[in-house]
Design a protein around this motif. Structure first.
Motif, short mmCIF file in Angstrom:
data_model
loop_
_atom_site.label_atom_id
_atom_site.label_comp_id
_atom_site.label_asym_id
_atom_site.label_seq_id
_atom_site.Cartn_x
_atom_site.Cartn_y
_atom_site.Cartn_z
N LYS A 254 7.75 47.94 -3.90
CA LYS A 254 6.71 47.58 -2.93
C LYS A 254 7.17 47.82 -1.49
O LYS A 254 6.45 48.39 -0.68
CB LYS A 254 6.29 46.11 -3.10
N THR A 255 8.37 47.34 -1.18
CA THR A 255 8.88 47.49 0.19
C THR A 255 9.11 48.96 0.51
O THR A 255 8.77 49.43 1.60
CB THR A 255 10.21 46.71 0.34
N THR A 256 9.66 49.69 -0.44
CA THR A 256 9.90 51.12 -0.25
C THR A 256 8.57 51.84 0.03
O THR A 256 8.49 52.68 0.93
CB THR A 256 10.56 51.73 -1.50
N PRO B 43 6.74 43.12 -9.64
CA PRO B 43 7.90 42.22 -9.59
C PRO B 43 8.91 42.67 -8.54
O PRO B 43 8.82 43.78 -8.00
CB PRO B 43 8.48 42.33 -11.00
N SER B 44 9.87 41.81 -8.25
CA SER B 44 10.94 42.14 -7.32
C SER B 44 11.66 43.41 -7.80
O SER B 44 11.92 43.55 -8.99
CB SER B 44 11.91 40.96 -7.23
N GLY B 45 11.90 44.32 -6.88
CA GLY B 45 12.58 45.57 -7.25
C GLY B 45 11.64 46.67 -7.71
O GLY B 45 12.07 47.77 -8.05
N PRO C 104 20.24 56.92 -1.53
CA PRO C 104 21.51 57.66 -1.62
C PRO C 104 22.37 57.23 -2.81
O PRO C 104 23.13 58.03 -3.35
CB PRO C 104 22.21 57.34 -0.29
N ASN C 105 22.22 55.97 -3.24
CA ASN C 105 23.01 55.51 -4.39
C ASN C 105 22.40 55.92 -5.73
O ASN C 105 22.85 55.50 -6.79
CB ASN C 105 23.17 53.98 -4.34
N GLY C 106 21.31 56.73 -5.66
CA GLY C 106 20.69 57.22 -6.89
C GLY C 106 19.55 56.36 -7.40
O GLY C 106 18.84 56.76 -8.32
N LYS C 107 19.36 55.15 -6.80
CA LYS C 107 18.26 54.29 -7.24
C LYS C 107 16.92 54.93 -6.91
O LYS C 107 16.71 55.39 -5.80
CB LYS C 107 18.35 52.94 -6.52
N LYS C 108 16.02 54.92 -7.88
CA LYS C 108 14.68 55.46 -7.67
C LYS C 108 13.81 54.36 -7.06
O LYS C 108 13.46 53.40 -7.74
CB LYS C 108 14.07 55.89 -9.01
N LEU D 132 5.69 50.49 1.25
CA LEU D 132 5.11 50.12 2.55
C LEU D 132 5.85 50.82 3.69
O LEU D 132 5.24 51.32 4.63
CB LEU D 132 5.15 48.60 2.72
N ARG D 133 7.18 50.88 3.57
CA ARG D 133 7.97 51.54 4.63
C ARG D 133 7.75 53.04 4.65
O ARG D 133 7.91 53.67 5.69
CB ARG D 133 9.45 51.22 4.45
N SER D 134 7.40 53.60 3.50
CA SER D 134 7.12 55.04 3.46
C SER D 134 5.80 55.36 4.15
O SER D 134 5.62 56.47 4.66
CB SER D 134 7.04 55.54 2.01
P1 ADP Z 1 12.33 42.21 -1.25
O1 ADP Z 1 12.16 41.99 -2.72
O2 ADP Z 1 11.73 41.13 -0.40
O3 ADP Z 1 12.00 43.60 -0.80
P2 ADP Z 1 15.10 42.80 -1.58
O4 ADP Z 1 16.14 41.77 -1.84
O5 ADP Z 1 14.63 43.70 -2.67
O6 ADP Z 1 13.89 42.01 -0.95
O7 ADP Z 1 15.56 43.75 -0.39
C1 ADP Z 1 16.02 43.22 0.83
C2 ADP Z 1 16.59 44.38 1.64
O8 ADP Z 1 17.69 44.96 0.95
C3 ADP Z 1 15.61 45.51 1.88
O9 ADP Z 1 15.84 46.03 3.17
C4 ADP Z 1 15.96 46.53 0.83
O10 ADP Z 1 15.62 47.84 1.27
C5 ADP Z 1 17.44 46.35 0.71
N1 ADP Z 1 17.91 46.62 -0.65
C6 ADP Z 1 17.33 46.25 -1.81
N2 ADP Z 1 18.03 46.68 -2.87
C7 ADP Z 1 19.10 47.33 -2.37
C8 ADP Z 1 20.21 48.01 -2.95
N3 ADP Z 1 20.36 48.12 -4.28
N4 ADP Z 1 21.12 48.56 -2.13
C9 ADP Z 1 20.98 48.46 -0.81
N5 ADP Z 1 19.96 47.85 -0.18
C10 ADP Z 1 19.03 47.28 -0.96
#
Ligand code: ADP
Ligand code: ADP
Length: 237
Positions: free
Chosen positions: A41-43, A36-38, A12-16, A45-47
């Motif tokens: 990967k998490t997005t 790398p972090s960001g 929702p904040n526009g981040k891809k 897996l959750r998808s």
């Molecule tokens: P990881 O690298 O282990 O995924 P993150 O610090 O990137 O850990 O993310 C931790 C949590 O914060 C996750 O639930 C993620 O979806 C959420 N998150 C990450 N970036 C943002 C952001 N810019 N705004 C809101 N939530 C975020």
């Protein structure tokens, strides 16, 4: 086969989170998603089990598409997907056996963890799974007293309670020491082959991915930057 096609997720904040991500993961193999972090990967897996709903793209398991439209169908599909987590998500005051039994979804249990509420078949299945991860002797031990590696093995046994086709692993070794890392990765790789499981795992250690995964998907800034077998990455590195 787990097939991911053209997934795109914008927060929702526009981040891809993801941009046009496609790959497939085969039964009996471990696919490591590295980056790398960001990176997304998490997005991703959750998808795969629709904890996140991408605005575009599809995830199909066999010939079944996973979608959020029909709650009943989604529940059914999720039953085929087991998950393990970086921080295990165990109920620490309960025993290893009771935690594995938490993997019996479907029926609502009034008092989860009270052994009497599980059937004999469920209990013996849970014990067999603890045996499979080398923890049969720890069945009655409270999980708060187990090591990190042992906790993750309980998490794996819990994820297998429903005989899933897919095992999703979110940074499963990020909290583990090198010795436990090898034990857990060996167990996961062996289970993939023995049970013909589709394993998809987020990792940030490239070396571990090369050693234990069959297939590596590299992501960066929400896009696929590598998709090949692990041996191909060895040659490049
Ligand atoms: P990881 O690298 O282990 O995924 P993150 O610090 O990137 O850990 O993310 C931790 C949590 O914060 C996750 O639930 C993620 O979806 C959420 N998150 C990450 N970036 C943002 C952001 N810019 N705004 C809101 N939530 C975020
Ligand atoms: P990774 O798991 O590889 O560290 P994530 O999937 O957590 O990456 O994050 C991918 C991108 O999406 C990052 O730019 C992150 O800040 C952003 N992001 C993740 N979760 C959220 C969220 N809940 N809200 C907004 N932005 C998010």
């Amino acid at each position: 086969m787990l097939s991911v096609r053209h997934l795109t997720k914008t927060y929702p904040n526009g981040k891809k989170g993801l941009q046009d991500v496609s790959f497939t993961a085969a039964p009996g193999t471990v696919t490591a998603v590295i980056g790398p972090s960001g990176a997304g990967k998490t997005t991703l897996l959750r998808s795969l089990n629709r904890l996140i709903t991408p605005e575009q793209g599809t995830v199909t398991l066999g010939d079944q598409e996973l979608r959020g439209a029909d709650a009943q169908a989604l529940r059914q599909a999720r039953r085929q997907i087991g998950m393990i987590f970086q921080d295990y998500n165990l109920i620490e005051p309960l025993s290893a056996l009771e935690n594995v039994l938490q993997g019996c979804l479907g029926q609502k249990r009034l008092l989860p963890g009270v052994l009497g509420l599980y059937t004999k078949a469920e209990t013996s299945h849970a014990l067999a799974l603890l045996d499979e991860v080398g923890l049969r002797a720890y069945a009655a031990q409270k999980t708060r007293d187990l090591s990190g590696g042992q906790k993750q093995r309980v998490g794996i046994a819990r994820a297998l309670m429903q005989d899933p086709k897919v095992l999703l692993c979110d940074e499963p070794i990020a909290s583990l020491d090198p010795q436990s890392t090898r034990t857990v990765m060996t167990i996961i790789a062996d289970l993939a082959k023995a049970r013909n499981l589709i394993v998809v795992m987020n990792l940030h250690q490239v070396g571990i991915a090369r050693e234990f995964a069959d297939h590596i998907v590299g992501v960066n800034a929400g896009r696929i930057v590598f998709d090949d077998n692990a041996a191909a990455l060895t040659e490049l590195a």
